[in-house]
Design an enzyme around this catalytic site. Structure first.
Site, mmCIF file in Angstrom:
data_model
loop_
_atom_site.group_PDB
_atom_site.id
_atom_site.type_symbol
_atom_site.label_atom_id
_atom_site.label_comp_id
_atom_site.label_asym_id
_atom_site.label_seq_id
_atom_site.Cartn_x
_atom_site.Cartn_y
_atom_site.Cartn_z
ATOM 1 N N CYS A 2 0.850 -1.183 0.000
ATOM 2 C CA CYS A 2 0.000 0.000 0.000
ATOM 3 C C CYS A 2 0.887 1.234 0.000
ATOM 4 C CB CYS A 2 -0.904 0.025 1.233
ATOM 5 S SG CYS A 2 -1.957 -1.442 1.393
ATOM 6 N N ARG A 52 -4.488 1.486 -1.479
ATOM 7 C CA ARG A 52 -4.416 0.052 -1.196
ATOM 8 C C ARG A 52 -4.201 -0.801 -2.439
ATOM 9 N NH1 ARG A 52 -9.216 -4.037 0.726
ATOM 10 N NH2 ARG A 52 -7.873 -5.709 1.508
#
Length: 735
Positions: A2, A52
């Site tokens: 991420c 993400r």
């Protein structure tokens, strides 16, 4: 993987709505690290930005993660591999709201406080906000695999997974740190064990140290550091025999591969042809993990047989293998190199990083749903992978002698007045004990000092570039050999067992011998692009720097600070030397200097954000089913096999002359740039007889008739001469 970023007031104040735009820009710049989802949060003194890439619990693992009572909020980049085991250790009744591997960190912190990472295995960077205590906690994994940078002043701190995002904040200086860069041993390839901390290359930009939790008081900025692990770590119950070490190493590596290969998304593997990536592939295949494998196919990896061995390993294990083609004519454009350099944010950007970046780009296009890539990286550093090369043809004793010399060199750097006692020959006039006393260094084990140097090196170079080169294509790099249990075990091998286990990675080779063909398990270490194929890679670099009249060099030399620090004539002279000698390492040093200037300029100009979906064309792949039967096709594809025809007219390359003496009619001398480099006599008559007939006008067909040989007879000689840059065959190689 991420992207995480944050802005926090550390003077007791609160953020206002004006910071929302900065948080949005942080998320935009980090989008390539997390193309699946974006979340922003601003509350009181803290603002968080999260992007993400979903590999675990894609439907329910969104961040930020917050406890039910609202006391703790967390964003994290990376993977907690043993999250299920850790969750099972929590008090009865603890409720996990998601399947995210990172949620367990919140509960561990609530239960254990500052010791919450002691038992965590994985790779991670964490920003945790403790609302009740008014604190921000920043942490990274033991090896710094996942990055986390920050800039702070008296009133606030800004954090990000990549430094380029920090530069979006007007309060972060955008200045390259020339002084630190030029004195960093890793950049100069200094043969010493550096104790210098990992540098970020930019002024007033810092990194959260590996294996450390930083605790920052939001009501005054007081900061404390709490190392939860330090190299080389400790292990309980040290094995007694070499066989016991091998058995435990094999079991731990299998467990690490299992953890790294666990995901709710497609994974791949970089297969180099060496024992490290082959071992990871074999252990993953033994656990029925479906993997596509990716291999660099270039003149260099053909010559050192990496590509062929990778094909063999994949075929034996039943894994698809993509041979990604880098032909002899491929040269990165200036724009491509600058994009890669800005992605990696390091002047150590090198051909190795370029090749891996291109592999990731290919993999993302060929397998659009691929999210993670297993690597064989970091085995050499801790398992004795460089021992044979450093021993210079000797044995373990010679390796340790070299380590002692490197230790001594590092100590003498602090006391240059002592250097004359070691200035002549290998046998100095002082003992190492005396050098240690006079430099104030504590006596130690040179091998452990070497390992400590490798620990710093992997942070400055290996894990840094593996993270960035993968992230540029929206892929997470996973490194099974950096399970801390493996590193601790290898570091704990006692001196009397090191020659058996740590010479040429025997601890690994013996451990996986039953999984791989014997010649693969025993295959000597082959550097990625060094060895017989090195000139091909170096020529690619020289042609890149020569392109457009040396435009990249000119741009680097005009960067802020370059005029003060860089000798323009010296840089251009290094390039000329590299052009004249394609085996010279001068090109690597010249490239690093160019990288310095380009980074200094880009920090000011701020290039566009990286895209997670590869733009532009990617490298093609070559389908190889039968390596022996397709060898001619492979050689032609990588630019090694000339397309020979009778009408071609060979000529000596510029600067190459043939010389002889009247009294030595059978002996000729080959001079390059005025220096005699080769003697051609009865020991190599084919070379002599061919070269003495080359005049730049006679066709190859006529030469063959004169020599009474066939094209196939002469092919190896022609290939060798053109490969060494001594002979030119216009039209013989694919464009």
């Amino acid at each position: 993987m991420c992207g995480i970023g944050a802005v926090a007031r550390i003077d007791g104040g609160h953020l206002d709505a004006g910071v929302d735009g900065l948080l949005e820009r942080l998320a935009q710049v980090l989008a390539h690290r997390g193309p699946d989802e974006r979340e922003l949060l601003r509350e009181g003194p803290v603002g968080l930005a999260f992007t993400r890439l979903s590999l675990t619990d894609p439907d329910g693992g969104s961040q930020p993660l917050t406890l039910d009572d609202g006391s703790l909020t967390l964003i994290a980049n990376g993977e907690v591999y043993n999250h299920r085991e850790l969750a099972a250790s929590l008090p009865t009744g603890t409720r996990m709201r998601t399947g995210s591997d990172c949620e367990v960190l919140l509960h561990l912190y609530r239960e254990r406080g500052i010791r919450f990472l002691d038992d965590v295995r994985g790779m991670f960077a964490v920003i945790l906000w403790d609302r009740r205590a008014g604190r921000l906690l920043l942490a990274r994994d033991r090896f710094g695999i996942k990055p986390l940078y920050f800039h702070r002043n008296a009133s606030r701190i800004i954090l990000s997974s990549e430094m380029k995002a920090l530069f979006l904040d007007g309060e972060t200086p955008r200045r390259f740190d020339w002084d630190t860069a030029l004195t960093t041993p890793a950049l100069a390839a200094s043969p010493t064990f550096s104790e210098a901390p990992v540098t970020t290359w930019f002024e007033d930009v810092n990194a959260v140290p590996a294996g450390t939790i930083m605790r920052i008081d939001l009501n005054g900025g007081h900061t404390s550091e709490h190392p939860y692990w330090s190299f080389p770590g400790t292990i309980r119950d040290i094995p007694r025999t070499a066989d016991d070490f091998v058995e435990r190493y094999r079991a731990l590596l299998a467990d690490s591969v299992r953890e790294c290969a666990t995901a709710d998304a497609e994974l791949g593997l970089f297969l180099s042809g060496g024992v490290d990536s082959a071992a990871v592939a074999a252990l993953a295949a033994a656990q029925d993990v479906p993997l596509h494998t990716f291999t660099v196919l270039s003149a260099a990896t053909y010559r050192n047989q990496d590509a062929e061995y990778a094909h063999r390993v994949a075929e034996k294990l039943g894994l698809p293998n993509h041979q990604v083609l880098f032909d002899g004519e491929h040269v990165p454009t200036a724009a491509e190199w600058k994009r890669l350099l800005w992605l990696t944010e390091t002047p150590l950007c090198s051909p190795e990083i370029y090749y891996k970046h291109e592999l990731h780009r290919y993999a993302k296009v060929a397998r659009p749903h691929l999210r993670g890539m297993l690597l064989g990286a970091a085995s050499d550093e801790f398992n004795g992978g460089y021992s044979v090369d450093m021993a210079g043809g000797g044995d373990w004793h010679d390796f340790t002698v070299q380590l002692a010399a490197m230790t001594r060199t590092g100590r003498l750097r602090d006391r240059p007045d002592l250097a004359p006692w070691w200035a002549h020959g290998n046998a100095g006039l002082l003992t190492d004990e005396a050098v240690a006393d006079l430099t104030g260094a504590a006596p130690g084990d040179p091998y452990h000092e070497y390992l400590a140097g490798q620990y710093r090196k992997i942070q400055q170079y290996n894990v840094w570039h593996e993270d960035r080169s993968a992230a540029g294509s929206g892929i997470e790099a996973r490194v099974p050999f950096l399970d801390h249990r493996l590193v601790e075990l290898a570091a704990a091998v006692p001196p009397h067992l090191r020659p058996q286990l740590l010479w040429d990675k025997q601890i690994l080779r013996r451990g996986v011998r039953d999984l791989l063909p014997e010649d693969v398990a025993a295959r000597p270490k082959t550097p990625f692009f060094y060895g017989p194929g090195l000139p091909h890679t170096y020529r690619m670099l020289t042609r890149m720097l020569e392109r457009d009249g040396g435009a990249l060099i000119d741009e680097a030399l005009s960067a802020p600070g370059a005029e003060r620090y860089l000798n323009a004539d010296g840089v251009r002279d290094r390039l000329r030397q590299a052009v004249a000698d394609p085996t010279s390492s001068q090109i690597e040093m010249a490239l690093r200097v160019v990288n310095l200037g380009l980074l200094a300029a880009m920090a000011v100009d701020l290039p566009p954000a990286t895209r997670s979906t590869p733009s532009g064309s990617v490298r093609p792949s070559l389908s190889v089913q039968d390596w022996a039967g397709q060898r001619a096709k492979v050689e032609l594809s990588v630019g090694l096999r000339p397309t020979l025809a009778a009408g071609l007219v060979p000529r000596l390359a510029d600067g190459v002359l043939l010389l002889t003496r009247p009294a030595e009619s059978d002996r000729w001398y080959l001079a390059v740039d005025g220096v005699i480099e080769y003697v051609l006599d009865g020991d190599n008559p084919t070379y002599r007889d061919l070269l003495t007939r080359v005049d730049g006008q006679t066709s190859l067909g006529m030469l063959l008739d004169d020599l009474d040989v066939t094209l196939d007879d002469l092919r190896p000689v022609l290939t060798d001469l053109t490969d060494q840059g001594l002979l030119e065959l216009p039209g013989a190689y694919p464009a």
